[in-house]
Write an enzyme that holds these catalytic residues in place. Structure first.
Site, short mmCIF file in Angstrom:
data_model
loop_
_atom_site.label_atom_id
_atom_site.label_comp_id
_atom_site.label_asym_id
_atom_site.label_seq_id
_atom_site.Cartn_x
_atom_site.Cartn_y
_atom_site.Cartn_z
N GLU A 477 0.81 -1.23 0.00
CA GLU A 477 0.00 0.00 0.00
C GLU A 477 0.84 1.28 0.00
O GLU A 477 0.29 2.37 -0.11
CB GLU A 477 -0.92 0.00 1.22
CG GLU A 477 -1.99 -1.05 1.15
CD GLU A 477 -2.93 -1.03 2.36
OE1 GLU A 477 -2.53 -0.50 3.42
OE2 GLU A 477 -4.06 -1.54 2.23
N GLN A 590 4.57 -4.72 2.38
CA GLN A 590 4.32 -6.15 2.62
C GLN A 590 4.56 -6.93 1.33
O GLN A 590 4.69 -6.34 0.26
CB GLN A 590 2.88 -6.34 3.08
CG GLN A 590 1.84 -5.97 2.05
CD GLN A 590 0.48 -5.69 2.68
OE1 GLN A 590 0.21 -4.58 3.10
NE2 GLN A 590 -0.37 -6.70 2.73
C1 BGC Z 1 -2.79 -4.33 4.80
C2 BGC Z 1 -3.86 -4.96 3.94
C3 BGC Z 1 -4.80 -5.75 4.81
C4 BGC Z 1 -5.36 -4.88 5.92
C5 BGC Z 1 -6.22 -5.66 6.88
C6 BGC Z 1 -3.44 -3.49 5.88
O1 BGC Z 1 -2.48 -2.99 6.74
O2 BGC Z 1 -1.93 -3.53 4.04
O3 BGC Z 1 -3.28 -5.80 2.98
O4 BGC Z 1 -5.82 -6.27 4.05
O5 BGC Z 1 -4.32 -4.30 6.65
O6 BGC Z 1 -5.50 -6.68 7.49
#
Ligand code: BGC
Length: 736
Positions: A477, A590
């Protein structure tokens, strides 16, 4: 940690939030944080309900925390004994995570001697709406004890208050075995939709006692007065029934009916049937890891959490990213369910896997509307899904720590890989169970509409004979609005192919929804899939074998994780977004390419898989608990279980050890981490155990890390349960 038990001795105020998560109990319908009975709203107790949401003003829409039916405290000789106000001589909490029983034991020193309070509580696995509690009080003197126990209506809320028209009353059933008994009753309506909720509580004293009802501010309580004798233990049992207008027209009837029925059966019976149900669940799901007690405990503790939040009580519901540990992450469902948790349920409890996927099929309407909102076609699933597929993700999902202003984020608009997760989940369900009933008309429609969504996103560059997807956010993200994120493109291709496959099944089963031209769709999706650009491994140079995460990623500054961390001006600063420290660097939040390669590892040789693992791991912050498990899984596929092992443990211990991110900017995001738990399961069973589906069907090709000597577990495949036994590098699979 021994015998399926975790314990925490002593009292440390700062640990309250993390212990609340670690000692959670639940049954999928509700979760209770592992907090002490005497805690009030500021100490974050929560009885968190699944699948029921509310919004107040401009605050975030979030799940409901119920009035705290577990609330209790002790008075001895007229003085209050509760933590932390009255320091204890000894204190400990524990969780029997084989059977979902939370316990506390606290001894206080009084002027006349020592008094000990022991409690245990469980959320019934057999009676969805029931919470059971038992108090044991013993003193080394004739103590004049008052146990005050009832319902606290001062609810901990992040964006509340959600409950209005709150009423507290004492009620005496007129009929039945329990006629005349005192029942405490709290009723309220949710703010937005006026959904009625009810919490009822009643006690049974094993020791002779006087019971009155009393009101203390926003608490309605039973005051139970008794005298303890040295060497004897006074026992009080408490039954709490909860219900909402989501399931029952008159929830109060169900709440009261639940406790009356439970009382009639008796506490021991309720507890025993709960314990037996847990044993039954473990029969199909325990993963025995030999030679490595730490891994064994961590993985089964992870499975405990998954069991505690599994929506077995209904036909269509999913699991929030933070389970039932409170209102963080808005109680919303993310791709976490399909990509990280689903395998556990498919392999141990396929009926629950079906419930999870049915939720997505039933929330198709929300996804169609979301796509339309963006001028797109098909189904664009909610990034943060609440009921009906409503997207709870806001346009400003992070608060800037420096200015306190909301920060524009694009998770909701651009994390388009979410729809592929739904198609993936549905196909994986059908593949593992061979149960095509999920592909009824609506199931088929769901997969086709996910494919149509990607179809409507495809762009054809003027100069290239290929299709691309631009302006997205991949799993990482921190890099927003990028072109040709490999994970997204590959998952879009998967979805287009899946739709073709599903249309074929629909033609065979006569489940194609009306209005679809099967031939035209198959041709269009097939062609799009063939033309969709999938970034390829570099063929020469120092990045040979590495796949660029998105167009232009390699041109970003190649700073180390330490350098980037060192640039932070504030510990809670957001790393992504317009000014984030990671945004213009190759540091990723991630696993991204690694998640993709793990899913499609058979398409690449081991050298390519390894090259990507080696390249991306040092550049990954692992800022999401979803990350470690993917690195663990891919390391297993490269044949390096020892390198997988620390990532596996990190995933399996996400809640046992805590230490995960508690803040995104100024927003509290603490809670449990079921996706990490799911990834730990996948690593154990599919990674180390080497369970996979090949052309020959179910196969086992173990690859154990040094510390693990063998494994034993059961899995379901195509409706049959198998026993898997692994010793060293040899595995056997036997149908039961
Ligand atoms: C992550 C997402 C994940 C979400 C809920 C975020 O910090 O980047 O990939 O779906 O958290 O766990």
């Amino acid at each position: 940690m021994k015998n399926w038990m975790i314990r925490q001795e002593g009292y440390v105020e700062e640990d309250i939030p993390s212990l609340g998560n670690r000692y959670l109990i639940g049954n999928g319908y509700l979760g209770i944080r592992g907090t002490l009975e005497e805690y009030e709203a500021k100490q974050l107790p929560a009885i968190n309900l699944a699948g029921i949401y509310d919004r107040v003003g401009d605050g975030w829409r979030e799940p409901i925390n119920l009035p705290n039916g577990c609330f209790s405290y002790l008075k001895v000789d007229g003085n209050i004994y509760r933590l932390p106000e009255q320091g204890a001589k000894a204190h400990c909490i524990s969780l029997d995570y084989r059977h979902g029983i939370f316990r506390r034991e606290t001894t206080w020193h009084t002027v006349r001697g020592d008094i000990t309070l022991q409690t245990d509580r469980f959320v019934s696995m057999t009676r969805t709406n029931l919470i059971g509690m038992r108090f044991r009080i013993s003193a080394d003197f004739h103590a004049d004890v008052e146990l005050l126990t009832g319902i606290d209506c001062e609810v901990w809320d992040l964006n509340g208050p959600h409950l209005e028209h709150l009423s507290m009353e004492e009620y005496h059933p007129e009929e039945g075995e329990n006629a005349g008994e005192s029942v405490l009753l709290v009723q309220a309506l949710t703010h937005e939709e006026h959904i009625p909720i009810a919490v009822a509580a009643s006690v049974q004293t094993v020791t002779p006692a006087e019971i009155q009802c009393t009101v203390e501010g926003k608490k309605i309580l039973h005051r139970i007065c008794l005298i303890t004798k040295p060497g004897e233990c006074a026992v009080v049992e408490k039954y709490i029934g909860v219900s909402t207008g989501k399931e029952r027209e008159i929830p109060v009837q169900e709440a009261v009916g639940t406790i009356m029925a439970a009382k009639a059966s008796g506490y021991e019976w309720c507890l025993q049937s709960h314990v037996e149900r847990w044993e039954e669940l473990w029969k199909h799901s325990e993963v025995v890891i030999k030679g490595d007690p730490i891994a064994n405990e961590a993985v089964n503790y992870s499975l405990y959490h998954l069991h505690s939040i599994a929506p077995r009580h209904t036909e269509s519901l999913s699991i929030p990213a933070r389970g039932l540990s409170g209102q963080t992450y808005k109680g919303a469902v993310f791709w976490d369910t399909e990509m990280f948790m689903l395998d556990f349920f498919l392999m141990t409890d396929p009926a629950t896997a079906r419930v999870l996927m049915k939720y997505r099929i039933d929330s198709l309407k929300g996804a169609l509307e979301k796509a339309q909102h963006y001028g797109l076609q098909g189904a664009f699933y909610a990034w943060e899904s609440q009921e009906g597929g409503y997207d709870a993700c806001s346009d400003y999902n992070v608060t800037d720590v420096f200015t306190g202003r909301p920060m524009r984020t694009f998770f909701k608009d651009k994390q388009v890989h979410i729809s592929a997760a739904i198609a993936y989940g549905i196909l994986r369900y059908v593949e593992w169970t061979k149960d095509e009933s999920l592909l009824d008309i609506e199931g088929v429609r769901t997969v086709i509409e996910c494919a149509r969504f990607y179809y409507s996103l495809l762009l054809q560059p003027l100069t290239k004979e290929r299709l691309e997807i631009h302006d997205v956010i991949g799993p990482d993200e921190y890099h927003e609005r990028v072109n040709n994120n490999g994970y997204t493109n590959r998952m879009a291709k998967f979805t287009l192919d899946a739709a073709v496959q599903v249309i074929e099944i629909a033609l065979k089963n006569h489940t194609l929804p009306q209005g679809y031209d099967a031939k035209a769709l198959m041709e269009a999706f097939g062609k799009a899939s063939r033309m969709l650009y999938i970034p390829q491994p570099a063929t020469t140079g120092d990045k040979k074998g590495v796949i660029e995460q998105f167009d232009g990623y390699f041109a970003l500054e190649d700073a180390s994780l330490e350098q980037v961390r060192g640039r932070l001006l504030h510990e809670k600063e957001y790393w992504g977004g317009a000014y984030g420290v990671a945004s213009h660097t190759q540091i990723i939040k991630q696993a991204d390419v690694v998640t993709w390669l793990n899913l499609f590892s058979e398409e690449y040789d081991k050298d390519t898989l390894r090259a990507n693992w080696e390249y991306y791991e040092p550049r990954t912050e692992h800022g999401s608990s979803l990350s470690a498990g993917m690195y663990a899984m891919l390391a297993c596929k490269i044949g390096e279980p020892d390198r997988a092992y620390p990532f596996f443990l990190k995933s399996a211990m996400a809640d046992l050890q805590g230490g995960g991110k508690e803040w995104a900017g100024l927003v509290y995001i603490g809670g449990t981490h079921p996706a990490a738990a799911g990834a730990a399961y996948m690593t154990a069973v599919e990674g180390f155990g080497g369970i996979s589906l090949t052309e020959g069907g179910l196969t086992v090709q173990p690859s154990l890390p040094k510390s693990i000597q063998g494994m034993e577990f059961h899995i379901y495949y195509e409706g049959t349960e198998y026993e898997v036994k692994i010793e060293g590098n040899r595995g056997t699979v036997t149908a039961l």
